[in-house]
Design a protein around this motif. Structure first.
Motif, short mmCIF file in Angstrom:
data_model
loop_
_atom_site.label_atom_id
_atom_site.label_comp_id
_atom_site.label_asym_id
_atom_site.label_seq_id
_atom_site.Cartn_x
_atom_site.Cartn_y
_atom_site.Cartn_z
N PRO A 259 3.68 6.02 4.98
CA PRO A 259 2.83 6.88 5.84
C PRO A 259 2.25 6.60 7.09
CG PRO A 259 2.45 7.05 3.42
CD PRO A 259 3.13 5.88 3.74
N ALA A 260 2.15 7.41 8.05
CA ALA A 260 1.35 7.18 9.21
C ALA A 260 -0.06 7.10 8.90
CB ALA A 260 1.41 8.62 10.03
N THR A 261 -0.51 7.35 7.76
CA THR A 261 -1.94 6.98 7.47
C THR A 261 -2.13 5.89 6.62
OG1 THR A 261 -1.59 8.50 5.42
CG2 THR A 261 -2.71 9.45 7.42
N GLU A 262 -1.00 5.05 6.41
CA GLU A 262 -0.90 4.09 5.46
C GLU A 262 -1.40 2.76 6.40
OE1 GLU A 262 -1.44 1.07 3.10
OE2 GLU A 262 -0.85 2.96 2.19
N SER A 263 -2.41 2.03 6.22
CA SER A 263 -2.85 0.86 6.94
C SER A 263 -2.23 -0.47 6.54
CB SER A 263 -4.38 0.76 6.86
OG SER A 263 -4.82 0.78 5.71
N GLN A 264 -1.88 -0.45 5.32
CA GLN A 264 -1.30 -1.72 4.66
C GLN A 264 0.20 -1.88 4.82
OE1 GLN A 264 -3.56 -4.06 3.64
NE2 GLN A 264 -5.38 -2.78 4.53
N GLY A 265 0.76 -0.76 5.26
CA GLY A 265 2.38 -0.92 5.39
C GLY A 265 3.06 -0.72 4.07
N ARG A 266 2.37 -0.16 3.01
CA ARG A 266 3.16 0.19 1.76
C ARG A 266 3.85 1.34 1.74
NH1 ARG A 266 -2.50 -0.24 -1.76
NH2 ARG A 266 -3.01 0.90 -0.15
N VAL A 267 5.06 1.22 1.11
CA VAL A 267 5.84 2.33 0.89
C VAL A 267 5.20 3.26 -0.12
CG1 VAL A 267 8.23 3.21 0.13
CG2 VAL A 267 7.79 1.20 1.60
N HIS A 268 5.29 4.49 0.17
CA HIS A 268 4.53 5.65 -0.83
C HIS A 268 5.61 6.53 -1.05
CE1 HIS A 268 -0.02 5.45 -0.01
NE2 HIS A 268 0.55 4.29 0.32
#
Length: 432
Positions: A259-268
């Motif tokens: 997500p664009a709001t994900e700072s750690q680069g994890r797949v949601h």
């Protein structure tokens, strides 16, 4: 002019004039006709298929005669008679004077037009096949004419077989809702803000597809997400055979991406639910006014003093089902109430329609999918740029889907559904 095939017509003249001397001119003419046989056959054929490898015509022709039985032939004749009667009614002054009746007659006629055209092409080929068989029998010891007749038979038979399959598909039971307009509802599922954004992405895809189909879409209810997208959005889609295509989009859509709001680069993983509800009217759904609880409120937002100071918004509750609809789109309370009732009828009709479809699919053991809202139908994987349709077991380019090119998926679903119906029909006929 009256003979359906010029090749057979001239060949018959040759046989019937046994005392005629075969002049060089006549031989050249016959040679020219034979050499152009492939072209004429291709041009006159309704469906082009490859010639069979087998040279035996008697066994295949026997199978052809049994492919369309008497009951199916009688049904096709009745359809053709009804079609001709409807065609005659289009010239009736009373029908022309009544626009509603004229539209109904035209609609009824169009529903059977493809069946009639295909059946008439089948009958035309049937006459040609009979003529070719007679030519083969009358040729006697003339090897060239016998070979020409044999080639003609081999050319006609596969065309008839293809038409037979097409006729069977055209005679399959139609979904009575296929020609209806729809209410398209996209609701964000698990995933928080990302689910809202994904719901907005789906809306963009469907808008592109709707445009390519020449349909019209109007947002009649929406609830925006805090970070973009929509918590819930409802569109009214109008056009030709909208439900027949869009019904294959009903179910749970799952997205896997960062997500664009994900700072750690994890797949949601997030989901959105799509509901496709055929539009209906009071004739289809009977709602008791006692089952309704209606209240009004101020809409708020943009729109001037009328929207913000006058109670134009409508909150409608259907007590037996618990369905609640809030409608704020229109600038008048009356229009919002009408819109809310329209949405409620579509939802109630969709519930009953889904029950019927589930029972029918369970009866015939369908593998196409239930079309229910809880069924996971697709997964969109951003990392692999892949769109996976779980009902078809196939992958498609993600860019194709995002561009609104979902018609190929619908075509595959329709073909699979027809295949299952044909299989069921074959099993039922075998059991008789």
């Amino acid at each position: 002019q009256n003979y359906p095939n010029p090749i057979l017509f001239i060949s018959r003249l040759i046989i019937q004039t046994t005392t005629m001397t075969m002049t060089p001119y006549l031989l050249a003419l016959l040679s020219l006709i034979v050499s152009s046989q492939a072209f004429l056959t291709t041009q006159s054929a309704f469906v082009h298929v490859a010639s069979p490898t087998s040279s035996s015509s008697s066994s295949s022709s026997s199978a052809l005669s049994m492919a369309i039985d008497e009951s199916m032939m009688s049904r096709l004749d009745n359809i053709r008679r009804s079609f001709m009667a409807l065609t005659e009614r289009l010239g009736d002054p009373d029908v022309i004077a009544d626009s509603n009746l004229l539209m109904k007659v035209m609609k009824d006629r169009s529903e059977s037009e493809q069946v009639v055209n295909t059946y008439e092409e089948y009958k035309r080929l049937e006459e040609e096949l009979e003529g070719a068989r007679e030519l083969f029998q009358d040729a006697g010891d003339d090897a060239d004419l016998r070979e020409m007749a044999r080639e003609e038979i081999k050319s006609i038979e596969p065309q008839m077989e293809a038409l037979e399959e097409q006729i069977k598909v055209l005679l399959l039971p139609k979904d009575p809702n296929d020609d209806r307009n729809i209410m398209l509802e996209i609701r964000a599922g698990t995933g928080g803000s990302e689910a809202n954004i994904f719901a907005g992405d789906l809306l963009d895809v469907y808008r592109k597809y709707i445009t390519t189909q020449g349909w019209q879409a109007t947002i009649i209810d929406e609830s925006s997400g805090d970070d973009g997208g929509f918590k819930n959005v409802v569109l009214e889609v109008k056009g030709d055979m909208v439900y027949s295509r869009m019904k294959w989009e009903a179910g749970v859509h799952r997205v896997q991406r960062v997500p664009a709001t994900e700072s750690q680069g994890r797949v949601h993983t997030s989901t959105a639910t799509v509901a496709i509800m055929p539009e209906c009217d009071e004739v289809d759904v009977n709602i008791d006014p006692k089952d309704l609880e209606i209240s009004t409120m101020r809409s708020g937002g943009a729109g001037g003093q009328n929207v913000n100071k006058v109670e134009t918004a409508v909150d409608l509750l259907h007590k037996p089902t618990g369905i609640r609809i809030k409608c704020t789109q229109e600038r008048s309370q009356l229009k919002n109430k009408e819109l809310a009732m329209k949405m409620l009828m579509s939802k109630l009709y969709d519930i009953e329609n889904e029950k019927r479809e589930m029972e029918e699919r369970a009866r015939r053991g369908s593998q196409v999918g239930s079309g229910g809202r809880s069924e996971k139908i697709r997964t969109y994987n951003w990392k692999d740029s892949r769109c996976s349709d779980h009902r078809l077991g196939q992958n498609y380019p993600l860019a194709q889907f995002l561009g609104g090119e979902i018609a190929p998926m619908h075509d595959e679903m329709i073909a699979k559904d027809q295949e299952e119906k044909l299989k069921q029909l074959s099993e039922e006929q075998a059991a008789v």
